[in-house]
Design a protein around this motif. Structure first.
Motif, PDB file in Angstrom:
ATOM      1  N   GLY A 109       0.797  -1.221   0.000  1.00  0.00           N
ATOM      2  CA  GLY A 109       0.000   0.000   0.000  1.00  0.00           C
ATOM      3  C   GLY A 109       0.827   1.268   0.000  1.00  0.00           C
ATOM      4  O   GLY A 109       1.749   1.430  -0.801  1.00  0.00           O
ATOM      5  N   VAL A 110       0.506   2.177   0.937  1.00  0.00           N
ATOM      6  CA  VAL A 110       1.151   3.484   0.948  1.00  0.00           C
ATOM      7  C   VAL A 110       2.625   3.431   1.315  1.00  0.00           C
ATOM      8  O   VAL A 110       3.337   4.431   1.168  1.00  0.00           O
ATOM      9  CB  VAL A 110       0.412   4.455   1.895  1.00  0.00           C
ATOM     10  CG1 VAL A 110      -1.011   4.692   1.428  1.00  0.00           C
ATOM     11  CG2 VAL A 110       0.421   3.945   3.335  1.00  0.00           C
ATOM     12  N   PHE A 122      -2.966  -1.580  -3.879  1.00  0.00           N
ATOM     13  CA  PHE A 122      -4.159  -1.507  -3.046  1.00  0.00           C
ATOM     14  C   PHE A 122      -5.116  -2.667  -3.341  1.00  0.00           C
ATOM     15  O   PHE A 122      -6.236  -2.673  -2.853  1.00  0.00           O
ATOM     16  CB  PHE A 122      -4.907  -0.192  -3.287  1.00  0.00           C
ATOM     17  CG  PHE A 122      -4.201   1.036  -2.796  1.00  0.00           C
ATOM     18  CD1 PHE A 122      -3.384   1.000  -1.670  1.00  0.00           C
ATOM     19  CD2 PHE A 122      -4.367   2.248  -3.450  1.00  0.00           C
ATOM     20  CE1 PHE A 122      -2.738   2.141  -1.212  1.00  0.00           C
ATOM     21  CE2 PHE A 122      -3.740   3.392  -2.992  1.00  0.00           C
ATOM     22  CZ  PHE A 122      -2.920   3.345  -1.878  1.00  0.00           C
ATOM     23  N   GLU A 123      -4.677  -3.623  -4.149  1.00  0.00           N
ATOM     24  CA  GLU A 123      -5.577  -4.678  -4.626  1.00  0.00           C
ATOM     25  C   GLU A 123      -5.006  -6.085  -4.490  1.00  0.00           C
ATOM     26  O   GLU A 123      -5.668  -7.070  -4.802  1.00  0.00           O
ATOM     27  CB  GLU A 123      -5.939  -4.444  -6.100  1.00  0.00           C
ATOM     28  CG  GLU A 123      -4.747  -4.493  -7.059  1.00  0.00           C
ATOM     29  CD  GLU A 123      -3.763  -3.359  -6.898  1.00  0.00           C
ATOM     30  OE1 GLU A 123      -2.552  -3.635  -6.770  1.00  0.00           O
ATOM     31  OE2 GLU A 123      -4.196  -2.198  -6.875  1.00  0.00           O
ATOM     32  N   GLU A 245      -7.501  -1.174   7.020  1.00  0.00           N
ATOM     33  CA  GLU A 245      -6.527  -1.797   6.124  1.00  0.00           C
ATOM     34  C   GLU A 245      -5.878  -0.782   5.198  1.00  0.00           C
ATOM     35  O   GLU A 245      -6.506   0.178   4.746  1.00  0.00           O
ATOM     36  CB  GLU A 245      -7.207  -2.889   5.293  1.00  0.00           C
ATOM     37  CG  GLU A 245      -8.389  -2.404   4.461  1.00  0.00           C
ATOM     38  CD  GLU A 245      -9.170  -3.561   3.847  1.00  0.00           C
ATOM     39  OE1 GLU A 245      -8.534  -4.463   3.287  1.00  0.00           O
ATOM     40  OE2 GLU A 245     -10.412  -3.529   3.942  1.00  0.00           O
ATOM     41  N   ASN A 246      -4.631  -1.011   4.906  1.00  0.00           N
ATOM     42  CA  ASN A 246      -3.830  -0.230   3.975  1.00  0.00           C
ATOM     43  C   ASN A 246      -4.018  -0.829   2.575  1.00  0.00           C
ATOM     44  O   ASN A 246      -3.091  -1.313   1.947  1.00  0.00           O
ATOM     45  CB  ASN A 246      -2.360  -0.274   4.441  1.00  0.00           C
ATOM     46  CG  ASN A 246      -1.390   0.340   3.475  1.00  0.00           C
ATOM     47  OD1 ASN A 246      -1.718   1.270   2.755  1.00  0.00           O
ATOM     48  ND2 ASN A 246      -0.173  -0.184   3.462  1.00  0.00           N
ATOM     49  N   HIS A 247      -5.270  -0.810   2.113  1.00  0.00           N
ATOM     50  CA  HIS A 247      -5.679  -1.585   0.931  1.00  0.00           C
ATOM     51  C   HIS A 247      -7.034  -1.047   0.490  1.00  0.00           C
ATOM     52  O   HIS A 247      -7.729  -0.363   1.251  1.00  0.00           O
ATOM     53  CB  HIS A 247      -5.789  -3.064   1.333  1.00  0.00           C
ATOM     54  CG  HIS A 247      -6.052  -4.029   0.227  1.00  0.00           C
ATOM     55  ND1 HIS A 247      -7.316  -4.309  -0.238  1.00  0.00           N
ATOM     56  CD2 HIS A 247      -5.212  -4.825  -0.496  1.00  0.00           C
ATOM     57  CE1 HIS A 247      -7.247  -5.223  -1.194  1.00  0.00           C
ATOM     58  NE2 HIS A 247      -5.975  -5.547  -1.372  1.00  0.00           N
ATOM     59  N   ASN A 248      -7.406  -1.356  -0.715  1.00  0.00           N
ATOM     60  CA  ASN A 248      -8.747  -1.034  -1.183  1.00  0.00           C
ATOM     61  C   ASN A 248      -9.784  -1.653  -0.232  1.00  0.00           C
ATOM     62  O   ASN A 248      -9.621  -2.791   0.214  1.00  0.00           O
ATOM     63  CB  ASN A 248      -8.939  -1.595  -2.593  1.00  0.00           C
ATOM     64  CG  ASN A 248     -10.146  -1.015  -3.304  1.00  0.00           C
ATOM     65  OD1 ASN A 248     -11.219  -0.859  -2.720  1.00  0.00           O
ATOM     66  ND2 ASN A 248      -9.982  -0.701  -4.575  1.00  0.00           N
ATOM     67  N   GLY A 273     -10.516   2.090   4.804  1.00  0.00           N
ATOM     68  CA  GLY A 273      -9.563   1.641   3.788  1.00  0.00           C
ATOM     69  C   GLY A 273      -9.554   2.617   2.633  1.00  0.00           C
ATOM     70  O   GLY A 273     -10.194   3.677   2.675  1.00  0.00           O
ATOM     71  N   VAL A 274      -8.827   2.278   1.603  1.00  0.00           N
ATOM     72  CA  VAL A 274      -8.735   3.135   0.419  1.00  0.00           C
ATOM     73  C   VAL A 274     -10.035   3.024  -0.366  1.00  0.00           C
ATOM     74  O   VAL A 274     -10.497   1.920  -0.675  1.00  0.00           O
ATOM     75  CB  VAL A 274      -7.530   2.723  -0.451  1.00  0.00           C
ATOM     76  CG1 VAL A 274      -7.467   3.579  -1.712  1.00  0.00           C
ATOM     77  CG2 VAL A 274      -6.233   2.857   0.347  1.00  0.00           C
ATOM     78  N   GLY A 279      -3.001   4.806  -6.375  1.00  0.00           N
ATOM     79  CA  GLY A 279      -1.895   5.292  -5.575  1.00  0.00           C
ATOM     80  C   GLY A 279      -1.321   6.577  -6.133  1.00  0.00           C
ATOM     81  O   GLY A 279      -1.665   7.021  -7.232  1.00  0.00           O
ATOM     82  N   TYR A 291      -5.592   9.230   2.362  1.00  0.00           N
ATOM     83  CA  TYR A 291      -6.516   8.119   2.157  1.00  0.00           C
ATOM     84  C   TYR A 291      -7.358   7.806   3.403  1.00  0.00           C
ATOM     85  O   TYR A 291      -8.136   6.852   3.392  1.00  0.00           O
ATOM     86  CB  TYR A 291      -5.746   6.877   1.722  1.00  0.00           C
ATOM     87  CG  TYR A 291      -5.125   7.014   0.351  1.00  0.00           C
ATOM     88  CD1 TYR A 291      -5.920   7.083  -0.790  1.00  0.00           C
ATOM     89  CD2 TYR A 291      -3.742   7.098   0.194  1.00  0.00           C
ATOM     90  CE1 TYR A 291      -5.356   7.223  -2.047  1.00  0.00           C
ATOM     91  CE2 TYR A 291      -3.171   7.241  -1.062  1.00  0.00           C
ATOM     92  CZ  TYR A 291      -3.985   7.303  -2.180  1.00  0.00           C
ATOM     93  OH  TYR A 291      -3.425   7.442  -3.429  1.00  0.00           O
TER      94      TYR A 291
END
Length: 307
Positions: A109-110, A122-123, A245-248, A273-274, A279, A291
């Protein structure tokens, strides 16, 4: 707070240490040897260390062939290239073929920071969760990462481990039991925050701030996103759940929890989450704010859930 080791050093040291006596271990890189500190593994592993160059799909094919020959390959590249770029190869050549391999996707992620949107996954959790029988992890600190890597030595089949490369914030002491794929870090009955990776720190900060408001919030580090241990559902049902989460928000930890408790009454799930974003370039602290991946955002969702 103890000083932590860089996650990339945890990985390279693990392969160097275990590879001395376990001749089945093979390390594969896609031209990121210096980035992941694996550039000295050839001194230990010899020909069992292979840098295939910027050919991630080829790396998966090589891993499949080595697995057929009885080796236990460990593959590393940045998260987007370990997942979306090679998804068909991982799905068919490793997953469908029921071969043994561990795929490491770094710069989660970030944490990709200045590499920007093309390198910012993010996926990846969502993609890897779709592969039948695959085990999917997101580790939160160096002690936990080492424990998960040791677990892969005993496992058969496909593993995907999502991680950052730099030194993490210390979460664990070293005497914890990681066998169930989750750890309860705070006790509380008002709500539960379920987090993974770098968001575990944010979840703990949120719980601490909410405690000052008289709210007792449970914090769970769900580092094995698939398969989720049977105990987790029982620990969550009956009160609000907030995932971080550091994710979609689609496909990752939040989706996994929604699927887990979907038939359970009185268990609403709120996901941090995102949200529908790609990104971008930026330092991690800035991107967490952009985000909405912060302790403040998590605490806000807890308040909304309890309102």
């Amino acid at each position: 707070m103890r000083q932590t080791n860089e996650m990339r050093l945890v990985y390279s040291n693990f392969l160097a240490e275990m590879g001395k006596n376990k001749q089945e271990i093979v390390a594969l890189e896609a031209d990121l040897s210096s980035s992941m500190a694996t550039n000295k593994l050839s001194d230990v592993l010899g020909k069992r260390y292979v840098n295939v160059g910027i050919m991630e799909q080829e790396m998966v094919g090589v891993a499949a062939g080595l697995s057929i020959l009885g080796y236990k390959p460990y593959l590393h590249t940045f998260g987007p290239f370990a997942s979306r770029r090679v998804f068909d190869q991982v799905f068919l050549s490793l997953g469908y073929a029921q071969l043994n391999a561990t795929v490491i996707g770094s710069d989660a992620g970030v944490s990709a920071e200045m590499n920007g949107g093309t390198h910012m996954p993010f996926e990846d959790l969502g993609l890897m969760r779709l592969i039948p029988k695959a085990r999917v992890y997101e580790v939160s600190d160096d002690i936990q990462f080492r424990a998960v890597l040791e677990e892969t030595l005993r496992d058969t089949g496909l593993n995907y481990i999502r991680t950052i490369r730099k030194a993490p914030v210390a979460i664990y002491r070293g005497d914890e039991d990681f066998s169930k794929g989750y750890c309860i870090l705070r006790e509380g009955s008002d709500a539960t925050i379920v987090a993974s990776g770098i968001m575990v720190e944010q979840a703990l900060l949120a719980a601490d701030s909410l405690a000052k408001e008289g709210l007792a919030v449970q914090v769970m580090d769900l580092f094995r996103v698939k398969p989720i241990h049977a105990d987790v559902r029982d620990l969550l049902v009956g009160s609000p759940v907030i995932t971080a989460e550091n994710h979609n928000r689609i496909g990752g930890l939040g989706s996994a929890i929604c699927e887990l408790v979907s038939a359970s009454p009185n268990t609403p799930v709120y996901r941090v989450g995102v949200d529908e974003s790609f990104g971008q370039v930026g330092q991690q602290a800035y991107l967490l704010e952009v985000y909405g991946l912060t302790a403040e955002k998590i605490a806000e969702q807890v308040r909304i859930a309890l309102a």
